[in-house]
Enzyme design. Structure first.
Site, PDB file in Angstrom:
ATOM      1  N   GLN A  92      97.689  97.035  43.232  1.00 47.25           N
ATOM      2  CA  GLN A  92      96.651  97.906  42.675  1.00 47.25           C
ATOM      3  C   GLN A  92      97.219  98.948  41.726  1.00 47.25           C
ATOM      4  OE1 GLN A  92      94.301  99.543  45.919  1.00 47.25           O
ATOM      5  NE2 GLN A  92      94.056  97.533  46.868  1.00 47.25           N
ATOM      6  N   HIS A 160      95.797 101.519  47.116  1.00 52.16           N
ATOM      7  CA  HIS A 160      95.080 102.761  47.392  1.00 52.16           C
ATOM      8  C   HIS A 160      95.682 103.980  46.690  1.00 52.16           C
ATOM      9  CE1 HIS A 160      93.144 101.134  51.375  1.00 52.16           C
ATOM     10  NE2 HIS A 160      93.064 100.269  50.362  1.00 52.16           N
ATOM     11  N   GLU A 252      81.792 104.361  51.175  1.00 51.04           N
ATOM     12  CA  GLU A 252      81.134 105.655  51.337  1.00 51.04           C
ATOM     13  C   GLU A 252      80.826 106.323  50.006  1.00 51.04           C
ATOM     14  OE1 GLU A 252      83.578 106.923  55.426  1.00 51.04           O
ATOM     15  OE2 GLU A 252      83.544 108.265  53.683  1.00 51.04           O
ATOM     16  N   TYR A 273      90.958  95.848  59.288  1.00 49.87           N
ATOM     17  CA  TYR A 273      90.943  94.442  58.864  1.00 49.87           C
ATOM     18  C   TYR A 273      91.369  93.490  59.973  1.00 49.87           C
ATOM     19  CZ  TYR A 273      90.007  95.711  54.028  1.00 49.87           C
ATOM     20  OH  TYR A 273      89.416  96.186  52.873  1.00 49.87           O
TER      21      TYR A 273
END
Length: 382
Positions: A92, A160, A252, A273
């Site tokens: 990421q 993240h 969220e 997970y």
């Protein structure tokens, strides 16, 4: 794993009083024929991540995840901006956000977020600022690049980062910092992972931040207990909202309050997970609950509040890009409560959403694995 060093008082302080959505029921995604807009391809990029319109609306900056900053002239050329930082590309990680200083027209400053390498195969997000110089031939370069903020500590792994940036109406800079898939740092007051940070435009911590007296990275913290916030925006009344990926379920939308703790990884409306349950927000009222949550997830990537005239029914709504959902999601508000109002199937992962100067909505497809990567302009269906 980093231990939680936050005193219990920090966990409860300023717990938000906004109620979570009583239902996570979602409208069905609308097909292309039912959408109130037409989507036209304007350009194509390689794994684009973020965009920012320059004054006048004829040019925009686009970051490409592998490490390039593009200056795109609508209806014209696309050039590489020279002088960009080296990025740690992988997973990421890579080039992230691009945001203009509120006084860009006077000072030419742009802010860039990206993943950078550290010692021992570690990585972390960084934010740098520089002056954008555009020559008469539309060549462009960054001058005086300076790193003004870093995630601390750097950790192993490639997920993240968060690293979305937004400027407040009063000129302060907010950075959404992910917890780097390490869980506990989101509650560690000696780390700035899993936090929303409030800074001055030079990267220093304002003296009136909620934990400023603690010094160090703690002084940067505005709120804590976040997982992977990938969208952050102010509404028309000046309230700050963030949208973040939950674990297995529980994406969220949060009203971000001064000093509030949003509970991750202690609470979440999703599960791990591996199937291990996480207590829901309603089991721990001292933690701030989301205004809206999604299970199944939408995998939110970005967030804006729409204020234009081209889509009058959308004024005051939030628009979020969806990755796994391959959607544009519209969210409506009633005071501090919110709900998903519409979902539009876009057929590709949507990485970024922006409002153009003329009120059109612009989308960047994610371009992961060579797919998509288009810059789309949404205009009202005729």
């Amino acid at each position: 794993m980093i231990r939680n060093t936050a005193p219990l008082a920090f966990l409860a302080i300023f717990a938000a009083c906004s109620a979570s959505n009583s239902s996570n029921a979602q409208p069905s995604a609308q097909t292309a024929s039912a959408r109130p807009f037409e989507a036209s391809e304007v350009a194509k990029f390689n794994e684009p991540w973020a965009m920012a319109f320059l004054p006048g609306g004829k040019q925009l900056l686009v970051t490409e995840k592998a490490g390039k900053l593009k200056l795109f002239t609508i209806g014209g050329s696309t050039v590489d901006v020279a002088g960009v930082p080296n990025v740690a590309y992988g997973g990421q990680g890579g080039f992230g956000d691009v945001v203009l200083h509120p006084q860009f027209a006077q000072n030419g400053l742009v802010y860039l977020s990206y993943a950078e390498p550290g010692e021992g195969n570690t990585r972390g997000a960084a934010v740098a600022r520089a002056k954008l110089v555009i020559a008469p031939n539309d060549s462009a370069r960054l001058e005086g690049l300076q790193v003004i903020w870093r995630q601390q500590p750097k950790v192993t792994g490639e997920g993240h980062y968060g690293h979305r940036i937004v400027f407040a109406p009063d000129g302060h800079m907010f950075i959404a910092s992910g917890e780097r898939q390490k869980f506990d740092p989101a509650q560690d007051m000696k780390a700035n992972l899993g936090k929303v940070l409030r800074l001055n435009d030079d990267g220093s911590a304002p003296a009136d931040n909620p934990f400023a007296k603690e010094g160090g990275v703690t002084a940067q913290i505005w709120s804590l207990g976040h997982r992977n916030p990938l969208g952050i925006a102010f509404d028309a009344s000046g309230k700050l909202w963030d949208i973040e990926m939950g674990p297995k379920g529980g994406d969220e939308l949060n009203l971000v309050r001064r000093g509030a703790n949003y509970g991750y990884p202690i609470v979440s409306n999703g599960d791990h997970y591996d199937g291990k349950p996480i207590p829901d927000h309603d089991t721990r009222p001292e933690f701030a609950a989301p205004a809206v949550w999604w299970t199944p997830v939408i995998s939110p990537s970005s967030l804006i509040f729409y204020s234009g005239d081209q889509f009058p029914a959308w004024k005051g709504s939030a628009l979020a890009g969806g990755l796994s959902s391959k959607a544009l999601v519209r969210i409506t508000f009633d005071g501090e409560s919110a709900r998903e109002a519409e979902r539009f199937d876009m057929g590709e992962r949507i990485r970024a959403v922006a409002q153009g100067p003329d009120g059109a909505v612009w989308l960047l497809e994610d371009g992961e694995d060579g797919a998509g990567g288009r810059l789309l302009k949404l205009t009202p269906r005729r």
